[in-house]
Scaffold this active site. Structure first.
Site, PDB file in Angstrom:
ATOM      1  N   ILE A 141       0.798  -1.440   0.013  1.00  0.00           N
ATOM      2  CA  ILE A 141       0.090   0.195   0.109  1.00  0.00           C
ATOM      3  C   ILE A 141       0.960   1.099  -0.010  1.00  0.00           C
ATOM      4  O   ILE A 141       0.429   2.240  -0.351  1.00  0.00           O
ATOM      5  CB  ILE A 141      -1.014   0.130   1.302  1.00  0.00           C
ATOM      6  CG1 ILE A 141      -0.224  -0.030   2.625  1.00  0.00           C
ATOM      7  CG2 ILE A 141      -1.833  -1.063   1.058  1.00  0.00           C
ATOM      8  CD1 ILE A 141      -0.953   0.496   3.763  1.00  0.00           C
ATOM      9  N   ASP A 142       2.137   0.998   0.341  1.00  0.00           N
ATOM     10  CA  ASP A 142       2.879   2.339   0.771  1.00  0.00           C
ATOM     11  C   ASP A 142       3.389   3.040  -0.689  1.00  0.00           C
ATOM     12  O   ASP A 142       3.913   4.100  -0.612  1.00  0.00           O
ATOM     13  CB  ASP A 142       4.235   1.992   1.426  1.00  0.00           C
ATOM     14  CG  ASP A 142       3.935   1.458   2.902  1.00  0.00           C
ATOM     15  OD1 ASP A 142       2.887   1.815   3.117  1.00  0.00           O
ATOM     16  OD2 ASP A 142       4.647   0.720   3.447  1.00  0.00           O
ATOM     17  N   ARG A 177     -13.287  22.324  14.651  1.00  0.00           N
ATOM     18  CA  ARG A 177     -12.002  21.756  15.392  1.00  0.00           C
ATOM     19  C   ARG A 177     -11.096  21.443  14.208  1.00  0.00           C
ATOM     20  O   ARG A 177     -11.237  21.570  12.919  1.00  0.00           O
ATOM     21  CB  ARG A 177     -12.445  20.385  15.673  1.00  0.00           C
ATOM     22  CG  ARG A 177     -13.104  20.145  17.041  1.00  0.00           C
ATOM     23  CD  ARG A 177     -13.449  18.827  17.296  1.00  0.00           C
ATOM     24  NE  ARG A 177     -14.033  18.559  18.615  1.00  0.00           N
ATOM     25  CZ  ARG A 177     -14.926  17.929  19.070  1.00  0.00           C
ATOM     26  NH1 ARG A 177     -15.239  16.924  18.331  1.00  0.00           N
ATOM     27  NH2 ARG A 177     -15.329  17.736  20.389  1.00  0.00           N
ATOM     28  N   GLY A 185       2.173   4.472   5.348  1.00  0.00           N
ATOM     29  CA  GLY A 185       3.080   4.742   4.448  1.00  0.00           C
ATOM     30  C   GLY A 185       4.596   4.302   4.778  1.00  0.00           C
ATOM     31  O   GLY A 185       5.547   4.696   3.726  1.00  0.00           O
ATOM     32  N   GLU A 237       2.497   8.396   8.841  1.00  0.00           N
ATOM     33  CA  GLU A 237       2.983   7.864  10.114  1.00  0.00           C
ATOM     34  C   GLU A 237       4.398   8.039  10.220  1.00  0.00           C
ATOM     35  O   GLU A 237       4.941   8.086  11.291  1.00  0.00           O
ATOM     36  CB  GLU A 237       2.629   6.424  10.256  1.00  0.00           C
ATOM     37  CG  GLU A 237       3.250   5.692   8.910  1.00  0.00           C
ATOM     38  CD  GLU A 237       3.331   4.061   8.913  1.00  0.00           C
ATOM     39  OE1 GLU A 237       2.468   3.655   9.986  1.00  0.00           O
ATOM     40  OE2 GLU A 237       3.698   3.287   8.196  1.00  0.00           O
ATOM     41  N   GLN A 289      -6.599   0.525   6.134  1.00  0.00           N
ATOM     42  CA  GLN A 289      -5.836   0.788   4.899  1.00  0.00           C
ATOM     43  C   GLN A 289      -5.577  -0.336   3.814  1.00  0.00           C
ATOM     44  O   GLN A 289      -5.299  -0.403   2.945  1.00  0.00           O
ATOM     45  CB  GLN A 289      -4.896   1.938   5.083  1.00  0.00           C
ATOM     46  CG  GLN A 289      -5.199   3.203   5.433  1.00  0.00           C
ATOM     47  CD  GLN A 289      -4.012   3.904   6.246  1.00  0.00           C
ATOM     48  OE1 GLN A 289      -3.558   4.791   5.600  1.00  0.00           O
ATOM     49  NE2 GLN A 289      -3.770   3.560   7.484  1.00  0.00           N
TER      50      GLN A 289
HETATM   51  O1  F6P Z   1       4.395  -1.971   4.524  1.00  0.00           O
HETATM   52  C1  F6P Z   1       2.944  -1.783   4.806  1.00  0.00           C
HETATM   53  C2  F6P Z   1       2.643  -1.266   6.329  1.00  0.00           C
HETATM   54  O2  F6P Z   1       1.185  -1.181   6.359  1.00  0.00           O
HETATM   55  C3  F6P Z   1       3.145   0.052   6.613  1.00  0.00           C
HETATM   56  O3  F6P Z   1       2.502   1.220   5.989  1.00  0.00           O
HETATM   57  C4  F6P Z   1       3.144   0.164   8.026  1.00  0.00           C
HETATM   58  O4  F6P Z   1       4.235   1.050   8.513  1.00  0.00           O
HETATM   59  C5  F6P Z   1       3.544  -1.386   8.484  1.00  0.00           C
HETATM   60  O5  F6P Z   1       3.208  -2.001   7.141  1.00  0.00           O
HETATM   61  C6  F6P Z   1       2.724  -1.664   9.467  1.00  0.00           C
HETATM   62  O6  F6P Z   1       3.119  -2.980   9.814  1.00  0.00           O
HETATM   63  P1  F6P Z   1       2.403  -3.990  10.773  1.00  0.00           P
HETATM   64  O7  F6P Z   1       1.352  -4.562  10.089  1.00  0.00           O
HETATM   65  O8  F6P Z   1       3.520  -5.148  11.226  1.00  0.00           O
HETATM   66  O9  F6P Z   1       1.809  -3.200  11.983  1.00  0.00           O
END
Ligand code: F6P
Length: 363
Positions: A141-142, A177, A185, A237, A289
């Site tokens: 997704i990133d 607000r 990401g 994030e 997501q």
């Molecule tokens: O690489 C996909 C992703 O969803 C990132 O966007 C996110 O930082 C990470 O994986 C989250 O990882 P996990 O599923 O281990 O919480």
């Protein structure tokens, strides 16, 4: 009699909408056009290490086009070259690549299709260098994989994030607000950039552009003065303040990339309330997501990637990944993909587009 071609598929790393569409396309194409036998390793590289696999017949992939996740299971931890094993309470790492190579040879595989993100494709490249015929399909997704302008799953994630921004708009406006939406990401801001533009976010914060809290405060106060008594902030994030660092949600020791990001939205919300005195709320969208059915675009794209992977198997284009360049499917050497992630370049046209409609990047 000529041996029937035998191909294995594995899905590694975080799941995303569209993986099953790729599996379906690869399997159908291989059966239809190459009379191949296809198997799928279970749970990513775990399956390859422990030789756990299942047959993938035509009927197994029928009806999975619209299904989220992966029918094969996946793992963000399993790495054949640094395989985590528990010794009592201690975590130890073993090189299991010899076992993996033996498993592939014993199965008489003509090709291993690896559907994965940069970590999984990096391992695929090492396996290729160790003699396994590999074809890669980029997945995340990133949207941060080198060598391709787009990854499947990204459009689905952006669609989910955009609908979250739309929902936040009405409540932000009603309550006057500041609403912050934290999106995923990793260290790339693509999801925030696209969903921020699509949802008309007032401020978009991405890892590639460290923000200044005073500038953010100036922007929301200026909007208030103009009668816009609410603001929408989409924060990635991996965003960080100038001179500061990312916010870490957890450490996953067994994982090669052990840092899990998350929480910047709350840090930011607190800072904004302190500096501006304005009522602020934060929503972290998280794994929503990565879930659910792929968008129509991702279904088409994933099917195209799978079909191209099938061509590459037929043409023995091993050590390559399918990529997208200027709207066309291309073959990209896996060794170049493994060089790190693809972040937003300073001259990305979308940054200009966002600025043109008055969006701030907090600088
Ligand atoms: O690489 C996909 C992703 O969803 C990132 O966007 C996110 O930082 C990470 O994986 C989250 O990882 P996990 O599923 O281990 O919480």
């Amino acid at each position: 009699m000529k041996k029937r071609k035998k191909v294995a598929i594995l899905t590694g790393g975080g799941d995303c909408p569209g993986i099953n569409a790729v599996i379906r396309a690869v399997v159908k194409k291989l059966i239809n056009e190459q009379n191949a036998e296809v198997i799928g390793f279970k749970d990513g590289y775990h399956g390859l290490v422990h030789n756990r696999h299942r047959k993938l017949n035509y009927s197994d992939v029928s009806g999975i086009l619209t299904l989220g996740g992966t029918i094969l299971g996946t793992s963000k931890i399993a790495n054949p070259y640094r395989y985590a094993v528990k010794n009592g309470k201690k975590l130890e790492f073993k090189d299991m690549s010899k076992t993996v190579i033996k498993n592939c040879k014993d199965l008489k595989l003509d090709c291993l299709v690896c559907i994965g993100g940069d970590g999984s494709l990096g391992n695929a490249n090492r396996l290729f260098e160790d003699g396994i015929p590999v074809v890669g399909v980029p997945k995340t997704i990133d949207n941060d994989i080198r060598g391709t302008e787009l990854t499947f799953g990204f459009d689905s994630a952006v669609t989910i994030a955009t609908s979250a921004v739309d929902c936040l708009h009405t409540t932000a406006e009603s309550h006057h607000r500041i609403m912050i939406l934290e999106v995923m990401g990793h260290h790339a801001g693509w999801i925030a950039l696209h969903s921020g533009i699509a949802g008309g976010g007032d401020i978009i914060l991405v890892p590639e552009i460290p923000y200044d809290i005073n500038e953010i405060a100036r922007v929301v106060k200026a909007r208030n003065k103009k009668g816009k008594r609410f603001s929408i902030i989409v924060v990635s994030e991996g965003a960080k303040p100038k001179g500061g660092d990312v916010v870490i949600k957890r450490m996953v020791q067994a994982s090669a990339d052990s840092v899990r990001l998350g929480g910047i939205g709350f840090v930011l919300g607190k800072q904004i309330e302190e500096v501006t005195g304005l009522d602020t709320r934060t929503v972290v969208l998280g794994h929503l997501q990565r879930g659910g059915s792929p968008t129509a675009f991702d279904r088409v794209f994933a099917t195209g990637l799978g079909a191209k992977a099938g061509d590459m198997i037929e043409n023995h284009r091993f050590g390559y990944m399918v990529g997208l360049k200027k709207g066309a499917f291309v073959e990209v050497a896996l060794k170049n993909v493994a060089k790190g992630s693809r972040t937003i370049p300073a001259n990305d046209p979308l940054l200009k587009v966002a600025k043109a409609v008055g969006t701030s990047f907090g600088v």
